[in-house]
Design an enzyme around this catalytic site. Structure first.
Site, PDB file in Angstrom:
ATOM      1  N   HIS A 308       0.854  -1.194   0.000  1.00  0.00           N
ATOM      2  CA  HIS A 308       0.000   0.000   0.000  1.00  0.00           C
ATOM      3  C   HIS A 308       0.885   1.237   0.000  1.00  0.00           C
ATOM      4  CE1 HIS A 308      -3.201   2.788   1.150  1.00  0.00           C
ATOM      5  NE2 HIS A 308      -4.022   1.840   0.755  1.00  0.00           N
ATOM      6  N   ASP A 365      -7.955  -5.254  -0.218  1.00  0.00           N
ATOM      7  CA  ASP A 365      -8.420  -6.112  -1.314  1.00  0.00           C
ATOM      8  C   ASP A 365      -8.051  -7.574  -1.147  1.00  0.00           C
ATOM      9  OD1 ASP A 365      -7.650  -3.293  -3.212  1.00  0.00           O
ATOM     10  OD2 ASP A 365      -9.655  -4.139  -3.035  1.00  0.00           O
TER      11      ASP A 365
HETATM   12  C1  SDX Z   1      -6.182   0.094  -2.970  1.00  0.00           C
HETATM   13  O1  SDX Z   1      -4.398   4.547  -1.993  1.00  0.00           O
HETATM   14  C2  SDX Z   1      -5.367   3.952  -1.400  1.00  0.00           C
HETATM   15  O2  SDX Z   1      -5.821   4.335  -0.344  1.00  0.00           O
HETATM   16  C3  SDX Z   1      -5.949   2.773  -2.160  1.00  0.00           C
HETATM   17  C4  SDX Z   1      -6.961   1.928  -1.435  1.00  0.00           C
HETATM   18  C5  SDX Z   1      -8.245   2.682  -1.177  1.00  0.00           C
HETATM   19  O3  SDX Z   1      -8.966   2.317  -0.246  1.00  0.00           O
HETATM   20  O4  SDX Z   1      -8.567   3.586  -1.985  1.00  0.00           O
HETATM   21  O5  SDX Z   1      -6.426   1.490  -0.192  1.00  0.00           O
HETATM   22  C6  SDX Z   1      -7.346   0.702  -2.253  1.00  0.00           C
HETATM   23  O6  SDX Z   1      -5.931   0.450  -4.078  1.00  0.00           O
HETATM   24  C7  SDX Z   1      -5.339  -0.913  -2.250  1.00  0.00           C
HETATM   25  C8  SDX Z   1      -4.129  -1.413  -3.112  1.00  0.00           C
HETATM   26  C9  SDX Z   1      -4.610  -2.514  -4.042  1.00  0.00           C
HETATM   27  N1  SDX Z   1      -3.549  -2.888  -4.984  1.00  0.00           N
HETATM   28  C10 SDX Z   1      -2.906  -4.055  -4.910  1.00  0.00           C
HETATM   29  O7  SDX Z   1      -3.082  -4.869  -4.017  1.00  0.00           O
HETATM   30  C11 SDX Z   1      -1.949  -4.320  -6.070  1.00  0.00           C
HETATM   31  C12 SDX Z   1      -0.634  -4.875  -5.528  1.00  0.00           C
HETATM   32  N2  SDX Z   1       0.023  -3.811  -4.789  1.00  0.00           N
HETATM   33  C13 SDX Z   1       1.028  -3.029  -5.510  1.00  0.00           C
HETATM   34  O8  SDX Z   1       0.775  -2.821  -6.854  1.00  0.00           O
HETATM   35  C14 SDX Z   1       1.510  -1.828  -4.704  1.00  0.00           C
HETATM   36  O9  SDX Z   1       1.755  -2.267  -3.442  1.00  0.00           O
HETATM   37  C15 SDX Z   1       0.645  -0.590  -4.639  1.00  0.00           C
HETATM   38  C16 SDX Z   1       0.279  -0.096  -5.974  1.00  0.00           C
HETATM   39  C17 SDX Z   1      -0.589  -0.846  -3.843  1.00  0.00           C
HETATM   40  C18 SDX Z   1       1.463   0.479  -3.926  1.00  0.00           C
HETATM   41  O10 SDX Z   1       2.537   0.757  -4.729  1.00  0.00           O
HETATM   42  P1  SDX Z   1       3.636   1.847  -4.294  1.00  0.00           P
HETATM   43  O11 SDX Z   1       3.296   2.556  -3.062  1.00  0.00           O
HETATM   44  O12 SDX Z   1       3.928   2.651  -5.490  1.00  0.00           O
HETATM   45  O13 SDX Z   1       4.792   0.916  -3.865  1.00  0.00           O
HETATM   46  P2  SDX Z   1       6.067   0.655  -4.729  1.00  0.00           P
HETATM   47  O14 SDX Z   1       5.649   0.228  -6.091  1.00  0.00           O
HETATM   48  O15 SDX Z   1       6.956   1.837  -4.591  1.00  0.00           O
HETATM   49  O16 SDX Z   1       6.657  -0.613  -3.958  1.00  0.00           O
HETATM   50  C19 SDX Z   1       7.759  -0.493  -3.102  1.00  0.00           C
HETATM   51  C20 SDX Z   1       8.506  -1.806  -3.313  1.00  0.00           C
HETATM   52  C21 SDX Z   1       8.893  -2.030  -4.781  1.00  0.00           C
HETATM   53  O17 SDX Z   1      10.029  -2.870  -4.771  1.00  0.00           O
HETATM   54  P3  SDX Z   1      11.532  -2.202  -4.953  1.00  0.00           P
HETATM   55  O18 SDX Z   1      11.461  -1.326  -6.190  1.00  0.00           O
HETATM   56  O19 SDX Z   1      11.758  -1.414  -3.688  1.00  0.00           O
HETATM   57  O20 SDX Z   1      12.446  -3.391  -5.107  1.00  0.00           O
HETATM   58  O21 SDX Z   1       7.667  -2.905  -2.970  1.00  0.00           O
HETATM   59  C22 SDX Z   1       7.440  -3.708  -4.120  1.00  0.00           C
HETATM   60  C23 SDX Z   1       7.756  -2.855  -5.334  1.00  0.00           C
HETATM   61  O22 SDX Z   1       8.151  -3.648  -6.439  1.00  0.00           O
HETATM   62  N3  SDX Z   1       6.029  -4.096  -4.091  1.00  0.00           N
HETATM   63  C24 SDX Z   1       5.594  -5.325  -4.305  1.00  0.00           C
HETATM   64  C25 SDX Z   1       4.207  -5.263  -4.114  1.00  0.00           C
HETATM   65  N4  SDX Z   1       3.851  -4.010  -3.809  1.00  0.00           N
HETATM   66  C26 SDX Z   1       4.989  -3.294  -3.795  1.00  0.00           C
HETATM   67  N5  SDX Z   1       6.225  -6.473  -4.649  1.00  0.00           N
HETATM   68  C27 SDX Z   1       5.453  -7.565  -4.797  1.00  0.00           C
HETATM   69  N6  SDX Z   1       4.105  -7.594  -4.630  1.00  0.00           N
HETATM   70  C28 SDX Z   1       3.444  -6.446  -4.287  1.00  0.00           C
HETATM   71  N7  SDX Z   1       2.128  -6.468  -4.119  1.00  0.00           N
END
Ligand code: SDX
Length: 429
Positions: A308, A365
């Site tokens: 998140h 989710d």
């Molecule tokens: C919602 O914003 C809100 O409030 C949203 C929400 C709401 O109520 O409105 O809460 C609802 O959208 C919840 C999120 C649902 N999405 C998912 O579950 C999809 C999977 N999650 C990711 O796509 C991700 O965690 C996000 C999009 C939710 C957040 O992305 P960020 O904050 O941009 O995090 P990031 O991409 O900078 O990640 C930091 C690190 C990265 O690795 P490095 O580059 O440091 O090596 O964590 C990794 C990312 O690759 N990472 C994950 C991951 N989420 C982040 N790696 C594997 N699996 C994941 N799910």
């Protein structure tokens, strides 16, 4: 907002500038950079607005490090335990919990706006039977402007309030039309003698051939999910609604834009992706392989329902939903191997340094789909469920923004393209 200052020293010019520090009622202090470019010539760069406050708001507060979520100051755990979705909707829209007569009036207004124009039913019948319900929903909500074209003035507070109530009331009806269209069922009309969530379940699942009894366990579980999904401060879809609203666009266009943004798998579409991911993983034995894929920077696979932008601790909603999964499945006498798989996946991921280091926890989710599935809601409708609830947050945030519209939203950029060059005629290229 109380103010003190932070001094910025520019070592290239020797100049320094004082930036006011803004402090809300809760949350981290914020540097006011409104005049930064005017005084220093500098813009700021913050892709995805991860560190940038685009507005001030009194609706929802999140502390991502502590896993805190509050609607108008009330902790989500207390609202989940004691309230219901329509009361939470009133709270988010109006700022305080309603008294008995306020609740009765609000319930009446929402109930008596729950029908849609019959021509909207006809419009929806034009979609192919297997159209994705989120495509149908965003089209239908945008088209509401055509039915209420004489009541669209965002400058008129009465028209704003009416549009907000119409949207909240009609979203469940539109969602049910999407589901029934897909199933080849005739339309069912919302029943005024039912409560908000019972009315939705009846409009979704009733059949002409026999009376339909809403299962109280299902209604209670869905109402809880609606409460938990109602608002979440400046997430991607809410920020979209605010940005579109800042242009003076009509309320239905703003909400339709929010629905489109929510659909993405990185946002509200994740609940659908979680179930597809669990299907793909299939069994506990395959978990290590998918954990490795999620950790592989060259593999686009992510653990859906994990991570998140704001929560760097447990998403409080995920904790509540995880518990509700067990209660609902037990009460409905359902065993779902995907719940066991999800629990095992969570346990293994939270023992893995990659996830612990990046503070990746289950989000709202991760477990919600288990309950939707137990209620007989198809996977393609999961994000529609999210949209029904989030319409309250979008409406509340749109109303707050329209009360003090401020400037049109217009982010800047760092330009990395070609520098100035002259046009060449075709024979010179
Ligand atoms: C919602 O914003 C809100 O409030 C949203 C929400 C709401 O109520 O409105 O809460 C609802 O959208 C919840 C999120 C649902 N999405 C998912 O579950 C999809 C999977 N999650 C990711 O796509 C991700 O965690 C996000 C999009 C939710 C957040 O992305 P960020 O904050 O941009 O995090 P990031 O991409 O900078 O990640 C930091 C690190 C990265 O690795 P490095 O580059 O440091 O090596 O964590 C990794 C990312 O690759 N990472 C994950 C991951 N989420 C982040 N790696 C594997 N699996 C994941 N799910």
């Amino acid at each position: 907002m109380s103010e003190n200052k932070v001094t910025l020293n520019d070592q290239t010019t020797g100049k320094s500038i004082e930036l006011p520090v803004l402090k809300g009622s809760q949350g981290d202090p914020t540097l006011d950079i409104k005049n930064l470019h005017k005084e220093t010539g500098y813009f700021t760069y913050d892709p995805g607005f991860a560190q940038t406050a685009a507005c001030s708001s009194a609706i929802t507060f999140i502390d991502g490090n502590k896993g805190v979520l509050q609607y108008r100051g009330y902790p989500i755990e207390q609202l989940a335990e004691n309230s219901n979705f329509l009361e939470v909707a009133y709270l988010l829209l109006n700022g305080n919990l309603p008294n008995t007569s306020e609740m009765a009036d609000f319930d009446h207004d929402i109930t008596y706006h729950s029908m849609v124009h019959e021509k909207l039913n006809n419009f929806m019948s034009g979609f192919h039977y297997d159209a994705h319900p989120m495509a149908m929903m965003s089209g239908a909500v945008g088209s509401l402007a055509a039915f209420y074209h004489d009541r669209l003035d965002p400058e008129d507070p009465n028209q704003r309030e009416l549009a907000a109530k119409r949207m909240i009331a009609k979203m469940p009806t539109i969602a049910a039309i999407c589901y029934r269209h897909h199933r080849g069922l005739p339309n069912a009309y919302p029943k005024n003698n039912l409560g908000f969530t019972e009315r939705f379940l009846d409009t979704m699942f009733s059949v002409p051939a026999e009376p339909y009894e809403v299962n109280p366990v299902a209604a209670k579980a869905l109402d809880l999910l609606f409460i938990l999904h109602a608002d979440h401060e400046q997430n991607a879809s809410t920020s979209t609604v605010r940005l579109v609203g800042s242009t003076g666009a009509n309320p239905y266009a703003c909400i339709a834009a929010g629905i489109a943004a929510l659909w993405g798998p990185a946002h509200g579409g994740a609940n659908e992706s979680v179930l597809k991911m669990l299907d793909e993983i299939g069994s506990v034995d395959n978990i290590p392989k998918y954990i490795a894929k999620a950790k592989d920077r060259n593999d686009p696979f992510r653990l859906m329902g994990f991570g998140h932008r704001v929560y760097k601790n447990f998403d409080p909603r995920a904790s509540i939903i995880r518990k509700a999964c067990h209660d609902v499945l037990n009460e409905l006498n359902i065993t779902d191997p995907q719940l066991d798989l999800a629990m095992e996946l969570e346990e293994i991921a939270l023992r893995d340094e990659f996830f612990v280091e990046r503070k990746l926890y289950p989000n709202v989710d991760f477990y919600s789909g288990i309950i939707y599935k137990a209620l007989g809601i198809p996977v393609s409708m999961f994000t529609v469920m999210f949209a029904i609830a989030r319409t309250v947050g979008w409406a509340a945030q749109w109303l707050e923004m329209r009360e003090d519209p401020g400037k049109i939203g217009r982010p800047r950029q760092i330009y990395t393209g070609e520098t100035t060059r002259d046009y060449l005629k075709m024979d010179q290229r």
